[in-house]
Enzyme design. Structure first.
Site, PDB file in Angstrom:
ATOM      1  NE  ARG A 128     -23.277  26.591  24.952  1.00  0.00           N
ATOM      2  CZ  ARG A 128     -24.124  27.053  24.024  1.00  0.00           C
ATOM      3  NH1 ARG A 128     -24.789  26.199  23.270  1.00  0.00           N
ATOM      4  NH2 ARG A 128     -24.303  28.338  23.849  1.00  0.00           N
TER       5      ARG A 128
ATOM      6  CG  HIS B 173     -26.421  32.136  27.108  1.00  0.00           C
ATOM      7  ND1 HIS B 173     -25.063  32.213  26.827  1.00  0.00           N
ATOM      8  CD2 HIS B 173     -27.009  31.704  25.953  1.00  0.00           C
ATOM      9  CE1 HIS B 173     -24.863  31.848  25.568  1.00  0.00           C
ATOM     10  NE2 HIS B 173     -26.013  31.536  25.024  1.00  0.00           N
TER      11      HIS B 173
ATOM     12  CG  ASP C 243     -34.386  30.579  24.942  1.00  0.00           C
ATOM     13  OD1 ASP C 243     -34.135  29.950  23.885  1.00  0.00           O
ATOM     14  OD2 ASP C 243     -33.723  30.416  25.995  1.00  0.00           O
TER      15      ASP C 243
ATOM     16  CD  GLN D  63     -28.116  35.104  23.125  1.00  0.00           C
ATOM     17  OE1 GLN D  63     -27.546  34.132  22.674  1.00  0.00           O
ATOM     18  NE2 GLN D  63     -28.550  36.096  22.355  1.00  0.00           N
TER      19      GLN D  63
ATOM     20  NE  ARG E  32     -23.665  35.172  21.825  1.00  0.00           N
ATOM     21  CZ  ARG E  32     -23.909  33.874  22.056  1.00  0.00           C
ATOM     22  NH1 ARG E  32     -25.027  33.323  21.624  1.00  0.00           N
ATOM     23  NH2 ARG E  32     -23.068  33.136  22.771  1.00  0.00           N
TER      24      ARG E  32
ATOM     25  CB  CYS F 153     -31.048  33.643  22.597  1.00  0.00           C
ATOM     26  SG  CYS F 153     -31.922  32.174  23.153  1.00  0.00           S
TER      27      CYS F 153
HETATM   28  N1   CP Z   1     -27.745  31.512  21.295  1.00  0.00           N
HETATM   29  C1   CP Z   1     -26.787  30.579  21.434  1.00  0.00           C
HETATM   30  O1   CP Z   1     -26.034  30.563  22.403  1.00  0.00           O
HETATM   31  O2   CP Z   1     -26.710  29.707  20.389  1.00  0.00           O
HETATM   32  P1   CP Z   1     -25.860  28.356  20.390  1.00  0.00           P
HETATM   33  O3   CP Z   1     -26.485  27.434  21.376  1.00  0.00           O
HETATM   34  O4   CP Z   1     -25.949  27.834  18.986  1.00  0.00           O
HETATM   35  O5   CP Z   1     -24.442  28.681  20.769  1.00  0.00           O
HETATM   36  N1  NVA Z   2     -32.320  28.359  26.887  1.00  0.00           N
HETATM   37  C1  NVA Z   2     -31.620  27.746  25.782  1.00  0.00           C
HETATM   38  C2  NVA Z   2     -30.670  28.709  25.167  1.00  0.00           C
HETATM   39  C3  NVA Z   2     -29.882  28.184  24.015  1.00  0.00           C
HETATM   40  C4  NVA Z   2     -28.899  29.183  23.504  1.00  0.00           C
HETATM   41  C5  NVA Z   2     -30.886  26.506  26.269  1.00  0.00           C
HETATM   42  O1  NVA Z   2     -30.297  26.558  27.354  1.00  0.00           O
HETATM   43  O2  NVA Z   2     -30.913  25.497  25.582  1.00  0.00           O
END
Ligand code: CP
Ligand code: NVA
Length: 317
Positions: A113, A140, A235, A143, A303, A275
């Protein structure tokens, strides 16, 4: 990444949903459904397929769902996960390349990440083991795979279903647009003028849609965009890494809130997705999140099952 036999996900990277074919996505979904059924019945898997395998989880941003579902998923499949966060900031203590050259000697795969998408691309280019994108500012993929699996569970066939995304044309929207285009959905987006999705991603999704008969639709007015939709998706207005813009975004997105009135505007059978993490009272109301039209908690649970399927496809065999 390593060389994989044709048609197999073994040893492959997953940086974008567009790295997969529709057939591969359906295989992941079928396997996820099997793993889910087995896990729900037994809370364990007979003959876990990843005994002795290790996943490094390189997280340069916070996480609840992605971290816990990959970590628990590896354990449930008989393997092990190592969570790495502020100790390993790629490009600070060591270069991306040096991190890759070490990890490939220790573990079987990496979930990363990062903020910039280029970092995960560089990591995958340098590492001889598979790299899975656990979220970048561009995409993502885990997701979106989970979300469309959740919709397949709910509605059966996906082609022709309408997903209306309300808010920021962000990483989650990008992956949904690409995957929705691949699987034949109509993917709509209502967004403020200054917060468009990436033109490159939209062009890529349009090219895929031309092949599959999917549709991409854009507008400003949330009530108009959601009309007749099967799913109303939202989101956060501010994604991780954009915190300096939070105030400006709060002003720009004020009219892009998913509440009961907006779900009513969609139609009597529309469901709500998010999400997570959610900002209750901002992009979505508590009444919607906790109401009978929310499938958000199923979405979150999935997930676990979808990523386990991905791990088995990439690492198993
Ligand atoms: N939706 C999602 O990826 O959640 P986190 O940021 O908690 O991993
Ligand atoms: N769009 C959000 C998604 C989190 C899972 C972010 O990138 O923070």
């Amino acid at each position: 990444m390593t060389d994989a036999p044709a048609g197999s996900l073994r040893g492959r990277d997953l940086l974008s949903v567009a790295d997969l074919s529709a057939g591969e996505v359906n295989r992941i979904f079928d396997r996820a459904a099997e793993l889910k059924a087995e896990f729900r019945a037994e809370r364990r898997h007979a003959g876990p397929p990843l005994v002795g395998r290790t996943l490094a989880m390189l997280f340069q941003r916070p996480s609840l769902r992605t971290r816990v579902t990959f970590e628990a998923g590896m354990n449930q499949l008989g393997g092990h996960a190592v969570y790495l966060t502020e100790d390993v900031v790629m490009g600070a203590r060591e270069s991306v390349r040096d991190v890759a050259l070490n990890l490939e000697r220790f573990v079987d795969a990496i979930v990363a990440r990062t903020g910039p998408h280029e970092v995960v691309v560089e990591l995958a280019a340098q590492a001889s083991i598979p790299v899975i994108n656990g979220l970048t500012l561009r995409e993502h993929p885990c997701q979106a795979l989970t979300d469309l699996f959740t919709l397949r569970e709910r509605f059966g066939e996906l082609p022709g279903r309408v997903l209306a995304f309300v808010g920021d044309g962000n990483n989650v929207y990008h992956s949904l647009a690409l995957l929705g285009a691949m699987l034949g959905l109509e993917v709509r987006l209502a967004h403020p003028a200054d917060y468009s999705p990436s033109h490159r991603i939209v062009d890529q999704a349009r090219a895929i849609a031309q092949e599959t008969g999917a549709r991409l639709v854009f507008g400003r007015d949330p009530a108009e965009i959601v009309r007749g939709a099967d799913v109303v998706y939202t989101d956060a207005w501010t994604s991780m890494g954009q915190e300096a813009e939070m105030e400006a975004r709060r002003d720009a997105f004020g009219a892009y809130r998913v509440d009961d009135a907006l779900l009513d505007a969609a139609g009597p059978t529309a469901v709500a997705m998010h999400c997570l993490p959610a900002h209750r009272g901002q992009e979505i109301t508590s009444a919607v999140m906790d109401g009978s039209r929310s499938i958000i908690w199923d979405q979150s649970e999935n997930r676990l099952h979808v990523q386990k399927a991905l791990l088995v496809e990439i690492l198993g065999g």
